[in-house]
Design a protein around this motif. Structure first.
Motif, short mmCIF file in Angstrom:
data_model
loop_
_atom_site.label_atom_id
_atom_site.label_comp_id
_atom_site.label_asym_id
_atom_site.label_seq_id
_atom_site.Cartn_x
_atom_site.Cartn_y
_atom_site.Cartn_z
N LEU A 44 0.79 -1.22 0.00
CA LEU A 44 0.00 0.00 0.00
C LEU A 44 0.83 1.28 0.00
N THR A 45 2.08 1.19 0.45
CA THR A 45 2.84 2.41 0.69
C THR A 45 3.35 3.11 -0.57
N ASP A 46 3.37 2.41 -1.70
CA ASP A 46 3.83 3.09 -2.91
C ASP A 46 2.75 3.97 -3.54
N GLY A 47 1.54 3.89 -3.03
CA GLY A 47 0.47 4.72 -3.58
C GLY A 47 -0.32 5.48 -2.53
N HIS A 48 0.00 5.24 -1.25
CA HIS A 48 -0.73 5.90 -0.16
C HIS A 48 0.21 6.28 0.98
N THR A 49 -0.16 7.32 1.68
CA THR A 49 0.43 7.59 2.98
C THR A 49 -0.36 6.74 3.98
N VAL A 50 0.25 5.68 4.43
CA VAL A 50 -0.42 4.70 5.28
C VAL A 50 -0.26 5.12 6.74
N ILE A 51 -1.39 5.19 7.43
CA ILE A 51 -1.43 5.59 8.84
C ILE A 51 -1.97 4.41 9.63
N ALA A 52 -1.08 3.65 10.23
CA ALA A 52 -1.46 2.44 10.97
C ALA A 52 -1.62 2.79 12.45
N ILE A 53 -2.83 2.66 12.94
CA ILE A 53 -3.16 3.09 14.30
C ILE A 53 -3.03 1.93 15.29
N ASP A 54 -2.47 2.23 16.46
CA ASP A 54 -2.59 1.35 17.61
C ASP A 54 -3.85 1.77 18.36
N PRO A 55 -4.93 1.01 18.29
CA PRO A 55 -6.15 1.42 18.98
C PRO A 55 -5.91 1.54 20.49
N LEU A 56 -6.74 2.30 21.13
CA LEU A 56 -6.66 2.42 22.58
C LEU A 56 -6.69 1.02 23.21
N GLY A 57 -5.79 0.80 24.15
CA GLY A 57 -5.71 -0.49 24.83
C GLY A 57 -4.74 -1.46 24.19
N LEU A 58 -4.13 -1.08 23.06
CA LEU A 58 -3.27 -1.99 22.31
C LEU A 58 -1.99 -1.30 21.88
N GLY A 59 -0.94 -2.08 21.68
CA GLY A 59 0.31 -1.52 21.19
C GLY A 59 0.86 -0.45 22.12
N ASP A 60 1.27 0.68 21.53
CA ASP A 60 1.87 1.76 22.31
C ASP A 60 0.86 2.82 22.74
#
Length: 254
Positions: A44-60
């Motif tokens: 996806l990154t060659d055609g979009h600015t990809v914004i991958a979210i850590d939802p509340l309660g997960l990841g950072d």
């Protein structure tokens, strides 16, 4: 990782690529990086600015233990806070499971912020409840079964998710689930949103038929993943991308 704040909570996200903005929102017991781990983000990154979210309660992101922190309108606010932080007035949105529910809510409550919506594996009519009914019938579980424990046990079969569960906050996971599982379907708001929609699910996923029915009634796009259950629908990234990339305005993978 960049962070923003909403309702007093930290929301973490990662940005990569170049082009029109595309938000990726994962499901329960997943974080934003799971999209890259499973093969989605690199396509996806060659055609979009990809914004991958850590939802509340997960990841950072922060992990509050109050159910109210995970209310549906707040989930919308968390996504809007990220869009505002990156300076995106509008973006495409792709969510899976809990992420699809959040996408439905974005389309219903903040359609002006979306250019289009891709939603994988979530019932727009009855929400999470239809999966519980299916599991009780299929596996002969007691009617009062704690579906959270069943769901967590299933997630732990994936090593990536097992590690995330081990590193996470049990109380926050439970609060997130309790809010997620009680939300009603959003089919009325979704149908009226005017946001271009593409829905999909595996044919062995209990949410497949409701999604197909919604698409048939509203004219939304829909595709099936033959034989795939809920986890299989996530794992089939190459097959999914062949359908989703044209919808997002990119050439499909060969």
């Amino acid at each position: 990782m960049p962070i923003t704040r909403s309702h007093g909570h930290k929301i973490s996200y990662e940005v990569s690529g170049d082009g029109p903005p595309l938000v990726l929102h994962p499901g329960m017991f997943q974080d934003g990086a799971h999209w890259a781990h499973s093969g989605y983000t690199p396509a996806l990154t060659d055609g979009h600015t990809v914004i991958a979210i850590d939802p509340l309660g997960l990841g950072d992101s922060d992990a509050p233990r109050e159910i109210a922190a995970y209310a549906l309108r707040r989930r919308v606010d968390y996504v809007i806070a990220v869009l505002d932080d990156v300076g995106a007035d509008r973006a495409a949105f792709w969510g899976y499971s809990l992420g699809a529910m959040t996408g439905y809510a974005m389309a219903g409550y903040a359609p002006e912020r979306l250019t289009r919506l891709v939603a994988g594996a979530y019932d727009p009519f009855d929400g999470f409840r239809s999966a519980v009914v299916h599991a009780i019938e299929r596996f002969g579980l007691p009617a009062d079964v704690d579906a959270y424990e069943v769901m967590k046990q299933g997630a732990r079969t994936d090593p990536y998710q097992a590690a995330l569960i081990d590193d996470g906050d049990t109380g926050a996971f439970r609060a997130n689930y309790d809010a997620f599982s009680r939300e009603p379907g959003l089919h009325t708001e979704l149908a009226a949103s005017g946001v271009p929609l593409l829905l999909y699910a595996g044919t062995a996923d209990p949410w497949h038929d409701p999604m197909r029915t919604f698409a048939e009634r509203t004219g939304a796009g829909f595709f099936s993943l033959p034989g795939a259950d809920h986890k299989g629908g996530w794992d089939a990234s190459a097959d999914v991308l062949r359908h989703v990339l044209p919808f997002l305005g990119k050439k499909p993978l060969r």
